[in-house]
Write an enzyme that holds these catalytic residues in place. Sequence first.
Site, short mmCIF file in Angstrom:
data_model
loop_
_atom_site.label_atom_id
_atom_site.label_comp_id
_atom_site.label_asym_id
_atom_site.label_seq_id
_atom_site.Cartn_x
_atom_site.Cartn_y
_atom_site.Cartn_z
N SER A 33 23.20 -123.54 -3.09
CA SER A 33 22.62 -122.56 -4.01
C SER A 33 21.21 -122.08 -3.70
O SER A 33 20.75 -121.14 -4.34
CB SER A 33 22.63 -123.11 -5.43
OG SER A 33 23.87 -122.89 -6.00
N LYS A 90 13.57 -120.82 -11.20
CA LYS A 90 14.97 -120.73 -11.63
C LYS A 90 15.13 -121.34 -13.02
O LYS A 90 14.53 -122.38 -13.32
CB LYS A 90 15.84 -121.46 -10.61
CG LYS A 90 17.34 -121.37 -10.86
CD LYS A 90 18.11 -122.15 -9.79
CE LYS A 90 19.62 -122.06 -9.97
NZ LYS A 90 20.35 -122.84 -8.94
N SER A 130 23.90 -120.28 -6.52
CA SER A 130 23.59 -119.90 -7.88
C SER A 130 22.15 -119.44 -8.09
O SER A 130 21.84 -118.84 -9.12
CB SER A 130 23.87 -121.08 -8.80
OG SER A 130 23.02 -122.16 -8.49
#
Length: 486
Positions: free
Chosen positions: A177, A78, A153
């Site tokens: 997330s 990420k 997210s």
Amino acid sequence: MELYRLTIHEMRSLLDSGEVTAEAVTRSIFERIRRLEPEVAAYITLLHESAMEQARYWDQRGYQDREAVLAGIPLAVKDVICTKGVRTTCGSRILADFIPPFDSTVAEKLKRAGCILLGKTNMDEFAMGSSNENSAFTSTRNPWSLDHIPGGSSGGSAAAVSADECIAAMGSDTGGSIRQPASHCGVVGLKPTYGRVSRYGLVAFASSFDQIGPITKDVTDAAILLNVIAGYDRRDSTSVPAKRPDYTQSLVEGLQGITVGIPRQYFVEGMDLEVDRSAREAIRILEHLGAKAVDVSLPHTEYGVAAYYIIAPCEASSNLARYDGVKYGYRSRDGKTLMEMYRKSRSQGFGPEVKRRIMLGTYALSAGYYDAYYKKASQVRTLIREDFLEVFKQCQVLVTPVAPTPAFALGEKVDDPLQMYLSDVFTLPASLAGIPGLAVPCGCSSYGLPIGLQILAPHFEEGLALRVGYNLEKNTDVHHRHPPLD
Ligand code: GLN
């Protein structure tokens, strides 16, 4: 063989026995990426050349080194996790050109274990969001239905794993997330206990919540990756010097002796009926495997959303003060004075949701409001934590849905922040309490969207959650389904 479909443990044994090469697998993943990315858009940055080079390096060096558990395995990370020399944007315009001069502890550990870095995945700006629509770059699509959100997210990581655009990925979880996008994309996601994994080099959103964790194709891979990244780090004062168990040892068959708590506040009127049905069906399977299910109560659950959406923006407003066009990030060229330069850099660099959080947090922390908001929310946080400590006297794990609905449609909630916040209702309490949570696929909606089960365990008992998830996975077929991309 569809090499891109491999899990970490499958690929490990094929590499070790010489049946595949890292180069062949990595190439097959990049072919897949080339074909699917125009639609899925899971990545912000792709590292084709360096990844192929690392693959050849490992193939040449061979796989005798038992310490290098990820040797030759291609992973995605990420874009909130700092990677030395590789652009790390946080999904934000303000960091669009940021190239960290150092590795986060997690990136360092992954590299030391031999992994190949495929690229950096898309995310909501500064990890604020539940749909990936807050990214400054692009909206990742749900591989199961391209007009639905992948969750957020860490939506880029979850979509990449689900679409087989990587073998596994790293995400971060502040209020859900990792778990929510994993659930929406039909893959496995693990948020470790707060303090289990070092936050050094994880760009801070809300520091008392943020944790890095794996998003994987199965539970075994989650255990393998947690083994790699967990542990004390003197560069993160909140990392805990507890001994790290071997999490793969927790993956034992059968659930005899395990009591599973079913919190009544997570099965409420108004929630999606298919989610409710899938979770209950999963509980029946766990019972069938020897677990005992008991009804329990977490009375302060309903205050979780309000408490989180005060505390997290407060921490964000303070953490994001550093982006002023001088210390880090984008600098506006049209400011004539220092103040004007600060103001323009920040207003041009941050997107609307990040600005909203900064304003909320700054307001809540300002003189005269502190007691009414931040302090109150912190007290509520303690009550929520105590709810969990109390309930874990009656059961070893808790089982709940991850989200009240399957993935929603792109655009459905972008204009209504409150609706977006409310979709986090089942993941926020565990984040407030700092306990670990595992998301595993448990069903599928009639529309064809995945549904996930959340397994919560006491602090530092990730192994228990993994054991329950492992048994569920072994006894359902949802885990073998693939998104309709071919
Ligand atoms: N959706 C939540 C938020 O917007 C949680 C995000 C996260 O865990 N990073 O804050």
